[in-house]
Scaffold this active site. Structure first.
Site, PDB file in Angstrom:
ATOM      1  N   GLY A  86     -44.643  65.661  -8.001  1.00  0.00           N
ATOM      2  CA  GLY A  86     -45.823  66.421  -8.402  1.00  0.00           C
ATOM      3  C   GLY A  86     -46.393  65.893  -9.696  1.00  0.00           C
ATOM      4  O   GLY A  86     -45.886  64.920 -10.259  1.00  0.00           O
ATOM      5  N   ASN A  87     -47.451  66.547 -10.146  1.00  0.00           N
ATOM      6  CA  ASN A  87     -48.088  66.170 -11.409  1.00  0.00           C
ATOM      7  C   ASN A  87     -47.754  67.207 -12.460  1.00  0.00           C
ATOM      8  O   ASN A  87     -47.575  68.377 -12.136  1.00  0.00           O
ATOM      9  CB  ASN A  87     -49.607  66.173 -11.243  1.00  0.00           C
ATOM     10  CG  ASN A  87     -50.093  64.998 -10.438  1.00  0.00           C
ATOM     11  OD1 ASN A  87     -49.307  64.292  -9.821  1.00  0.00           O
ATOM     12  ND2 ASN A  87     -51.385  64.800 -10.447  1.00  0.00           N
ATOM     13  N   ARG A  88     -47.747  66.810 -13.679  1.00  0.00           N
ATOM     14  CA  ARG A  88     -47.552  67.767 -14.767  1.00  0.00           C
ATOM     15  C   ARG A  88     -48.793  68.627 -14.909  1.00  0.00           C
ATOM     16  O   ARG A  88     -49.904  68.109 -14.909  1.00  0.00           O
ATOM     17  CB  ARG A  88     -47.360  67.012 -16.083  1.00  0.00           C
ATOM     18  CG  ARG A  88     -45.921  66.825 -16.448  1.00  0.00           C
ATOM     19  CD  ARG A  88     -45.828  66.105 -17.754  1.00  0.00           C
ATOM     20  NE  ARG A  88     -46.107  66.976 -18.890  1.00  0.00           N
ATOM     21  CZ  ARG A  88     -46.201  66.538 -20.145  1.00  0.00           C
ATOM     22  NH1 ARG A  88     -46.050  65.260 -20.398  1.00  0.00           N
ATOM     23  NH2 ARG A  88     -46.432  67.372 -21.120  1.00  0.00           N
ATOM     24  N   VAL A 105     -53.725  67.984  -8.528  1.00  0.00           N
ATOM     25  CA  VAL A 105     -53.289  67.803  -7.141  1.00  0.00           C
ATOM     26  C   VAL A 105     -52.553  66.460  -7.068  1.00  0.00           C
ATOM     27  O   VAL A 105     -53.054  65.453  -7.561  1.00  0.00           O
ATOM     28  CB  VAL A 105     -54.511  67.781  -6.189  1.00  0.00           C
ATOM     29  CG1 VAL A 105     -54.051  67.726  -4.739  1.00  0.00           C
ATOM     30  CG2 VAL A 105     -55.390  69.006  -6.421  1.00  0.00           C
TER      31      VAL A 105
END
Ligand code: C5P
Length: 397
Positions: free
Chosen positions: A208-210, A276
């Site tokens: 995922g992304n931070r 996203v």
């Protein structure tokens, strides 16, 4: 929004009355003029002096109290109020208000006021579930009263159940929402995304992304406080659900896309503050992948670009977190995704971007105009973005 507003805070005789001191303090800190009215029973739990000290205003405890400027003119408070908040509201005050009784200062004020009224009930679980209390609350709701809580949890009796005073954060958010009902975004539907999507690798891992979600939540809350109907679509964050809006929880980019497509019908603004993930594992392992080999390859596939995909009669606002060529890269994204506005921030600066409560953004519009905002709390960045959205909506008409 609370600045210079007169909030009449009614305090009634519940053990939760001590929490009203914190509510009064937070309202004062937000700039409101707080006039506290206590019922006689409330004074058994907390003293009027507590509120007097917090609000720097006399606490009204009776209709015949000669020391109070309000007791002479018993409806003066009702007229001065921008909002009446009763927290905690006992079963007794709820019953009296439902019946229109006016035998104390608080009841008189509520009966005589034209201001919106927010009730935060707190009582024993059985008193709350008693049909008479439920009928009284339904009656008050149908007359336009807002009700926040009660919450589930441990009650003074030691029992678990519904009856705890709502969280103070929720009560204050309800106050803001009610005060903002006729705000400049009233009648507008605003969809906001927030948080970082998680794309599962196996049952315990994801990529995922931070993202703390703070910027998106700030936009959703600011829009609500300005009267908008808000849908907040959020990937996992450590933040609590804001009140007064529809909150949709999703985990993956595909779930987020589905939720956005559904929510966007009839929307005036879409603000995509979510981080996203750009790629997701092609396949998700059903069982936990064992760490045997020294290296592990994951095959990833691009996720849909939600913002670029969705089209319609709404203002599209995107975010660009950049570590180089801020304006250039953000402008490219704005055009590629056909946006009306993009908020670009430099993630290499410590005081803005991830996890921070402040942000320094450049707002770029479709004409290529760049407005550099100073370092601001995220709540204020949110308001600036919404100011621009409102301007764009007005220009469309
Ligand atoms: O990841 P990128 O820098 O392209 O993100 C810019 C904007 O596009 C953000 O507002 C983000 O929420 C949105 N986005 C999206 N779907 C993706 C990637 C980004 O909607 N798959």
């Amino acid at each position: 929004m609370l600045k210079d507003k007169t909030v009449v805070l009614g305090v009634t005789g519940s053990i939760a009355a001590y929490k009203a001191a914190d509510i009064a303090s937070k309202l004062v800190q937000a700039g409101a003029r707080v006039e506290v009215v206590m019922t006689r029973a409330a004074t058994e739990f907390v003293t009027p002096l507590t509120f007097r000290s917090i609000t720097a205003r006399p606490t009204v405890t009776g209709m015949f109290d000669l020391a109070s400027e309000f007791s002479i003119e018993h409806v003066a408070l009702a007229e001065a109020a921008d909002l009446v908040l009763i927290a905690p509201a006992t079963a007794n005050i709820i019953a009296k208000l439902a019946a229109g009784i006016a035998d104390d200062m608080l009841c008189c004020t509520v009966l005589a006021t034209k201001a919106p009224i927010v009730l935060a009930p707190a009582m024993n679980v059985n008193m709350y579930h008693n049909p008479v209390t439920q009928e009284n609350l339904a009656k008050l709701r149908s007359r336009g009263f807002s009700v926040v809580g009660p919450a589930y949890g441990r009650l003074a009796s030691g029992e678990m159940g519904l009856g705890r005073l709502a969280e103070i954060r929720e009560i204050l958010e309800s106050v803001r929402q009610v005060l903002g009902k006729r705000g400049d975004l009233a009648g507008k539907r605003i969809v906001v995304t927030a948080g970082g999507t998680q794309e599962p690798i196996d049952p315990v891992r994801h990529i995922g992304n931070r993202s703390s979600g703070k910027m998106g939540y700030a936009i959703a809350q600011a829009a609500r406080d300005r009267g908008a109907e808000v849908v907040l679509i959020t990937a996992p964050t450590a933040l609590s659900d804001p009140v007064g809006m529809e909150v949709v929880h999703v985990q993956t980019s595909l779930q987020m896309r589905e939720a956005v497509v559904k929510a966007i019908a009839g929307a005036h603004v879409l603000a995509m503050a979510a981080a996203v993930a750009d790629y997701r594992p092609v396949a998700q392992s059903r069982s936990k992948i064992k760490k045997r080999a020294d290296t592990l390859s994951l095959k990833l596939v691009r996720t849909p670009d939600i913002l670029a995909e969705v089209e319609g009669e709404f203002i599209k606002i995107g975010f660009a977190a950049e570590s180089e060529k801020l304006v250039e890269n953000a402008t490219e994204k704005l055009h590629r995704k056909n946006l009306d506005l993009i908020a670009a921030n430099d993630i290499t600066a410590a005081d803005s971007g991830f996890d921070a409560d402040t942000n320094r953004v450049v707002l770029i519009d479709a004409q290529g105009r760049a407005e550099r905002l100073p370092l601001l709390p995220k709540s204020e960045v949110a308001d600036r973005i919404l100011d621009r959205a409102r301007g764009l909506l007005a220009a469309e008409r």
